[in-house]
Write a protein that holds these residues in place. Structure first.
Motif, PDB file in Angstrom:
ATOM      1  N   LEU A 158       0.707  -0.932  -0.056  1.00 18.56           N
ATOM      2  CA  LEU A 158       0.065   0.022  -0.570  1.00 18.56           C
ATOM      3  C   LEU A 158       0.455   0.857  -0.028  1.00 18.56           C
ATOM      4  N   LEU A 159       1.692   0.976   0.660  1.00 17.33           N
ATOM      5  CA  LEU A 159       3.324   2.946   1.038  1.00 17.33           C
ATOM      6  C   LEU A 159       3.400   2.976  -1.004  1.00 17.33           C
ATOM      7  N   ILE A 160       3.612   1.986  -1.913  1.00 19.03           N
ATOM      8  CA  ILE A 160       3.652   1.722  -2.928  1.00 19.03           C
ATOM      9  C   ILE A 160       2.932   2.029  -3.831  1.00 19.03           C
ATOM     10  N   ILE A 161       2.203   1.612  -3.543  1.00 22.67           N
ATOM     11  CA  ILE A 161       0.832   2.304  -4.416  1.00 22.67           C
ATOM     12  C   ILE A 161       0.815   3.500  -4.482  1.00 22.67           C
ATOM     13  N   TYR A 162       0.904   3.929  -2.473  1.00 22.57           N
ATOM     14  CA  TYR A 162       0.316   5.192  -2.229  1.00 22.57           C
ATOM     15  C   TYR A 162       1.538   6.180  -2.925  1.00 22.57           C
ATOM     16  N   GLY A 163       2.160   6.093  -2.841  1.00 20.55           N
ATOM     17  CA  GLY A 163       3.231   6.857  -3.042  1.00 20.55           C
ATOM     18  C   GLY A 163       3.732   7.314  -3.981  1.00 20.55           C
ATOM     19  N   ALA A 164       3.601   6.445  -5.604  1.00 21.24           N
ATOM     20  CA  ALA A 164       3.452   6.249  -6.681  1.00 21.24           C
ATOM     21  C   ALA A 164       2.231   7.104  -7.129  1.00 21.24           C
ATOM     22  N   LYS A 165       1.078   6.605  -6.258  1.00 15.47           N
ATOM     23  CA  LYS A 165       0.267   7.496  -6.607  1.00 15.47           C
ATOM     24  C   LYS A 165       0.031   8.896  -6.614  1.00 15.47           C
ATOM     25  N   GLU A 166       0.785   9.488  -5.851  1.00 11.96           N
ATOM     26  CA  GLU A 166       0.466  11.154  -4.706  1.00 11.96           C
ATOM     27  C   GLU A 166       1.738  11.519  -6.011  1.00 11.96           C
ATOM     28  N   LEU A 167       2.319  11.108  -5.765  1.00 20.48           N
ATOM     29  CA  LEU A 167       4.117  11.313  -6.604  1.00 20.48           C
ATOM     30  C   LEU A 167       3.735  11.766  -8.548  1.00 20.48           C
ATOM     31  N   ILE A 168       2.772  11.001  -9.184  1.00 17.96           N
ATOM     32  CA  ILE A 168       2.385  10.560 -10.683  1.00 17.96           C
ATOM     33  C   ILE A 168       1.750  11.853 -10.216  1.00 17.96           C
ATOM     34  N   SER A 169       0.520  11.694  -9.286  1.00 17.03           N
ATOM     35  CA  SER A 169      -0.478  12.922  -9.662  1.00 17.03           C
ATOM     36  C   SER A 169      -0.001  14.247  -8.836  1.00 17.03           C
ATOM     37  N   LEU A 170       1.516  14.670  -8.251  1.00 19.80           N
ATOM     38  CA  LEU A 170       1.211  15.892  -7.873  1.00 19.80           C
ATOM     39  C   LEU A 170       2.673  16.531  -8.990  1.00 19.80           C
ATOM     40  N   ALA A 171       2.995  15.599  -9.851  1.00 24.83           N
ATOM     41  CA  ALA A 171       3.670  16.038 -11.237  1.00 24.83           C
ATOM     42  C   ALA A 171       3.201  16.391 -12.159  1.00 24.83           C
ATOM     43  N   PHE A 172       1.826  15.692 -12.890  1.00 31.84           N
ATOM     44  CA  PHE A 172       0.451  16.310 -12.622  1.00 31.84           C
ATOM     45  C   PHE A 172      -0.381  17.210 -13.216  1.00 31.84           C
ATOM     46  N   SER A 173      -0.700  17.416 -11.436  1.00 27.80           N
ATOM     47  CA  SER A 173      -1.308  18.563 -10.943  1.00 27.80           C
ATOM     48  C   SER A 173      -0.424  19.643 -10.747  1.00 27.80           C
ATOM     49  N   SER A 174       0.967  19.735 -10.756  1.00 28.32           N
ATOM     50  CA  SER A 174       1.967  20.932 -10.898  1.00 28.32           C
ATOM     51  C   SER A 174       2.056  21.405 -11.883  1.00 28.32           C
ATOM     52  N   TYR A 175       1.928  21.003 -13.018  1.00 28.15           N
ATOM     53  CA  TYR A 175       2.243  21.176 -14.952  1.00 28.15           C
ATOM     54  C   TYR A 175       1.389  21.818 -14.714  1.00 28.15           C
ATOM     55  N   LEU A 176       0.192  21.144 -14.976  1.00 28.56           N
ATOM     56  CA  LEU A 176      -1.546  21.657 -14.768  1.00 28.56           C
ATOM     57  C   LEU A 176      -1.987  22.458 -14.197  1.00 28.56           C
ATOM     58  N   LEU A 177      -1.195  23.017 -13.328  1.00 28.57           N
ATOM     59  CA  LEU A 177      -1.575  23.872 -12.205  1.00 28.57           C
ATOM     60  C   LEU A 177      -0.531  25.366 -13.528  1.00 28.57           C
ATOM     61  N   ALA A 178       0.501  24.809 -13.588  1.00 21.20           N
ATOM     62  CA  ALA A 178       1.754  25.795 -13.897  1.00 21.20           C
ATOM     63  C   ALA A 178       0.431  26.817 -15.451  1.00 21.20           C
ATOM     64  N   HIS A 179      -0.144  26.013 -16.149  1.00 19.64           N
ATOM     65  CA  HIS A 179      -0.525  26.516 -17.364  1.00 19.64           C
ATOM     66  C   HIS A 179      -1.821  26.987 -16.909  1.00 19.64           C
ATOM     67  N   GLY A 180      -2.247  26.976 -16.083  1.00 17.91           N
ATOM     68  CA  GLY A 180      -3.864  27.592 -15.459  1.00 17.91           C
ATOM     69  C   GLY A 180      -5.092  25.777 -15.720  1.00 17.91           C
ATOM     70  N   LYS A 181      -4.547  24.977 -15.677  1.00 17.99           N
ATOM     71  CA  LYS A 181      -5.397  24.237 -15.296  1.00 17.99           C
ATOM     72  C   LYS A 181      -5.320  23.162 -14.252  1.00 17.99           C
ATOM     73  N   HIS A 182      -6.609  23.181 -12.924  1.00 18.29           N
ATOM     74  CA  HIS A 182      -6.560  22.280 -12.724  1.00 18.29           C
ATOM     75  C   HIS A 182      -8.180  21.524 -12.089  1.00 18.29           C
ATOM     76  N   ILE A 183      -7.627  20.497 -11.227  1.00 10.86           N
ATOM     77  CA  ILE A 183      -9.642  19.411 -11.167  1.00 10.86           C
ATOM     78  C   ILE A 183      -9.965  20.544  -9.482  1.00 10.86           C
ATOM     79  N   GLU A 184     -11.132  20.842 -10.131  1.00 13.04           N
ATOM     80  CA  GLU A 184     -11.794  21.690  -8.381  1.00 13.04           C
ATOM     81  C   GLU A 184     -11.744  20.545  -7.096  1.00 13.04           C
ATOM     82  N   GLY A 185     -11.742  20.550  -6.583  1.00 12.56           N
ATOM     83  CA  GLY A 185     -11.599  19.715  -5.514  1.00 12.56           C
ATOM     84  C   GLY A 185     -11.520  18.568  -5.492  1.00 12.56           C
ATOM     85  N   ALA A 186     -11.230  18.160  -4.634  1.00 11.21           N
ATOM     86  CA  ALA A 186     -11.783  16.375  -4.386  1.00 11.21           C
ATOM     87  C   ALA A 186     -12.337  15.438  -5.018  1.00 11.21           C
ATOM     88  N   ARG A 187     -12.669  14.171  -5.930  1.00  6.48           N
ATOM     89  CA  ARG A 187     -13.225  13.550  -6.091  1.00  6.48           C
ATOM     90  C   ARG A 187     -14.311  12.723  -6.066  1.00  6.48           C
TER      91      ARG A 187
END
Length: 194
Positions: free
Chosen positions: A99-128
């Motif tokens: 679970l730690l491996i899955i959780y860590g990978a999920k959060e790091l990949i999500s952070l990378a995508f969300s940071s890139y998108l946010l830097a370009h003015g796009k983001h997911i509003e709130g938790a789904r």
């Protein structure tokens, strides 16, 4: 994003600071829990953090105290407690490292995508819904491991599989949303180039 001194001391943000402080306290209490009372205190800390998580969002929305600082700190507090629970439970249940491996990978990949998108003015509003469901399932599974420190197979593996399934489900659905935003961004950039 801008922060003011007033943002530092809103009630929801103060509650979020409390949740962040709960993370090391939980780790210390759980890692030193050798009796039932130690496990009970670990659970009390988690439940207090969960209750203030629900309350701070509700108060922020009802009183108009939603701040950029809160938008940053709230997920830090959430992820901190989730990571702490998984990490600490590994002490007694070694296979929770999955679970730690899955959780860590999920959060790091999500952070990378969300940071890139946010830097370009796009983001997911709130938790789904899938993110919230994943969090609820993770809390239930971790609390079960904390309440019952001697869970045996097959229940032990079943619980790990259930938590892993919901983590992966949330990850796949968030990735679909990130990819949709990336496609929108590319189309916008192409239309600007024309």
């Amino acid at each position: 994003m801008q922060f003011s001194k007033r943002d530092l001391f809103t009630i929801p943000n103060i509650m979020t600071y409390f949740r962040i402080l709960c993370v090391p306290v939980f780790c210390i209490v759980y890692c030193n829990a050798h009796t039932l009372s130690g496990h009970i205190w670990s659970i009390v800390i988690i439940l207090l953090a969960a209750a203030t998580d629900i309350l701070d969002g509700t108060i922020a929305r009802k009183t108009g105290q939603i701040t950029d600082l809160g938008k940053i700190l709230d997920p830090i507090a959430d992820k901190g407690m989730q990571f702490a629970m998984i990490f600490c439970v590994i002490i007694k249940y070694r296979l929770v490292i999955i679970l730690l491996i899955i959780y860590g990978a999920k959060e790091l990949i999500s952070l990378a995508f969300s940071s890139y998108l946010l830097a370009h003015g796009k983001h997911i509003e709130g938790a789904r819904w899938h993110g919230k469901l994943c969090t609820v399932v993770l809390y239930i599974v971790m609390l079960a491991f904390i309440v019952f420190p001697e869970i045996k197979d097959p229940w032990y593996m079943i619980m790990i599989c259930i938590a892993a399934f919901f983590m992966l489900l949330a990850f796949v659905l968030y990735m679909a949303a990130y990819i949709k935003l990336l496609i929108e961004l590319r189309e916008e950039q192409k239309s600007e180039d024309l």
